[in-house]
Design an enzyme around this catalytic site. Sequence first.
Site, PDB file in Angstrom:
ATOM      1  N   HIS A  61      64.980 -43.938 -45.590  1.00 21.30           N
ATOM      2  CA  HIS A  61      65.281 -44.990 -44.617  1.00 21.30           C
ATOM      3  C   HIS A  61      65.447 -46.347 -45.269  1.00 21.30           C
ATOM      4  O   HIS A  61      66.146 -47.207 -44.759  1.00 21.30           O
ATOM      5  CB  HIS A  61      64.230 -45.006 -43.512  1.00 21.30           C
ATOM      6  CG  HIS A  61      64.418 -43.884 -42.559  1.00 21.30           C
ATOM      7  ND1 HIS A  61      63.726 -42.701 -42.661  1.00 21.30           N
ATOM      8  CD2 HIS A  61      65.313 -43.717 -41.549  1.00 21.30           C
ATOM      9  CE1 HIS A  61      64.151 -41.879 -41.727  1.00 21.30           C
ATOM     10  NE2 HIS A  61      65.112 -42.454 -41.049  1.00 21.30           N
ATOM     11  N   GLU A 114      69.741 -32.476 -35.547  1.00 24.05           N
ATOM     12  CA  GLU A 114      69.272 -32.769 -36.902  1.00 24.05           C
ATOM     13  C   GLU A 114      68.280 -31.733 -37.412  1.00 24.05           C
ATOM     14  O   GLU A 114      67.677 -31.903 -38.461  1.00 24.05           O
ATOM     15  CB  GLU A 114      68.718 -34.186 -37.012  1.00 24.05           C
ATOM     16  CG  GLU A 114      67.660 -34.555 -36.010  1.00 24.05           C
ATOM     17  CD  GLU A 114      67.200 -35.999 -36.128  1.00 24.05           C
ATOM     18  OE1 GLU A 114      67.542 -36.686 -37.103  1.00 24.05           O
ATOM     19  OE2 GLU A 114      66.466 -36.444 -35.228  1.00 24.05           O
ATOM     20  N   ASP A 138      68.618 -35.716 -41.743  1.00 25.20           N
ATOM     21  CA  ASP A 138      67.559 -34.734 -41.533  1.00 25.20           C
ATOM     22  C   ASP A 138      68.114 -33.316 -41.543  1.00 25.20           C
ATOM     23  O   ASP A 138      67.472 -32.406 -42.062  1.00 25.20           O
ATOM     24  CB  ASP A 138      66.815 -35.015 -40.221  1.00 25.20           C
ATOM     25  CG  ASP A 138      65.773 -36.102 -40.411  1.00 25.20           C
ATOM     26  OD1 ASP A 138      65.077 -36.075 -41.441  1.00 25.20           O
ATOM     27  OD2 ASP A 138      65.678 -37.002 -39.556  1.00 25.20           O
ATOM     28  N   CYS A 165      76.036 -39.305 -36.817  1.00 24.76           N
ATOM     29  CA  CYS A 165      75.483 -40.633 -37.081  1.00 24.76           C
ATOM     30  C   CYS A 165      74.672 -40.667 -38.379  1.00 24.76           C
ATOM     31  O   CYS A 165      74.143 -41.704 -38.748  1.00 24.76           O
ATOM     32  CB  CYS A 165      74.645 -41.126 -35.911  1.00 24.76           C
ATOM     33  SG  CYS A 165      73.191 -40.123 -35.609  1.00 24.76           S
TER      34      CYS A 165
END
Length: 544
Positions: A188, A431, A455, A502
């Site tokens: 992240h 995901e 993920d 995304c």
Amino acid sequence: MEKYIGKGVYGAIAIGKISVFKRKEVSVKRTRIEDTEQEKQRVEAAKALATEQLQEIYDKALKEVGEANAQIFEIHMMMLEDMDYNDSIQNIIDTQSVNAEYAVAVTSDNFAEMFSAMEDAYMKERAADIKDISNRLIRNLQSEGEDNSSSDDKVIICSDDLAPSETVLLDKDKVLAFVTSHGSSNSHTAILARNMNIPAIIGAGDEFLKAIKDGDDAIVDGFTGEIFINPDEETRARLIAKQQQDDEKKKLLQNLKGKENVTLDGKNINIYANIGSVDNIGAVLLNDAGGIGLFRSEFLYLESEDYPTEEQQFVAYKKVLESMAGKKVIIRTLDIGADKQVDYFGLKKEENPALGYRAIRICLTRPEVFKTQLRALYRASAYGNLGIMFPMITSVSELEKILAICEEVKSELVSEGVEISDKIELGIMIETPAAAVISDLLAPMVDFFSVGTNDLTQYTLACDRQNPELEDFIDTHHEAILRLIKMAADNAHNHGAWIGICGELAADTTLTETFMRMGIDELSVSPGFVLKVRDTVRSLDLSK
Ligand code: PEP
Ligand code: MG
């Protein structure tokens, strides 16, 4: 001049001075102390402050999440006063003549171990609480005389690694680039760097961190992953020229603003942007994104010292919706846990956090937290074109529970006379491999899917996205991942739902054609990649 090499996660060049990141929660060192009485007084002062902080949190929690959930903070206040705990801290200071932080840390470890060893499940859980209150005490002790030296100059932030909570708290206006000695490209932190459009390099190695100091001149080349410390004139001139070329290219892309995302043979796709904060909206508008495909709402929680209230969340969501003036805004509900840790959630340390208690699993077991967010979202829906998306879905029954809670929140608000849009779209993230495999069952229940390739990749390839050692094993173009995406796309379309991507893979322009041929309806990328993806789309001819 010295040169180090890591992996570039955002292609751009930064020239400036190094600032070595100073972690607030520095590891506790054992220091010999002469004046043990003064040390004990420091503990008392830190305790008084902790009690004040916990009382405030308790009052807030009582209002927002109800008495049952607020109780934990009352327990923390009681633990702070526990005689055995306090005696232990004092004894360690007295007998070893050591600093307060060290005495608290040792006491914390001892007590946590003792609780963990207990048979009773309730008592076992108290280990996490002991750690929590001890960390609070240590933070309070360490924030005395904190070094707040700050300059107005932008700097290159260098660190061993940065947690998402640390990255979000940095003053963005002062960051020229990030370089970390560890870290992985789908973490992240790397994503945040991309969202901020600043050069970032991960995995520069321990030697790099040892070699640098505050104020060193440096150049970061996010394209090649190179970092030059005290660069010579020739290198400096070469990289200044490269920076100018990059600026030129980015300026050229600006010509694509206002143009359609259409292939040469007339096929359209939506290109939206990912954001983590209300502050990123400027970049979304500047780069002419068609909407927001992913608002990682958890960053509201990471930026905050305590659960953001319904009102605080409502204000943030309303602002994003209003700023996008009727364009689609997809807000993802809380995806906390794993690497996104927030102290006040009091989450336990887990052996395998990525496979752990995170995202929708937290929301479904702490319905008050979930409902507060949903109330804020539904209230904000009247101000724009909202989509709500749920992360980490693995089963139909989870989705049934979520949809039931949504209905409950909606009817509560309607009975209160609150205006709610009747055009809200509900979607889920694909995901986990499980979600992709049962996408035929999930699609009829929602309006859209959004594939979280970050993920999905880690779970499909069994490669922890946080683990830098696995960079070479993570084949983001792996056939298994592409097949799962195709499967989800076909199932979405067969049941009248649309599908977007995304995850970071959406910005990989070597796959844009593949995604368009699969019929993907939307790609959501960091704002800085919108025009680059548009450029690629406009160069494709799918009729061939
Ligand atoms: C993903 O997993 O691809 C995703 C978009 O979610 P996050 O990166 O926030 O986990
Ligand atoms: Mg994800």
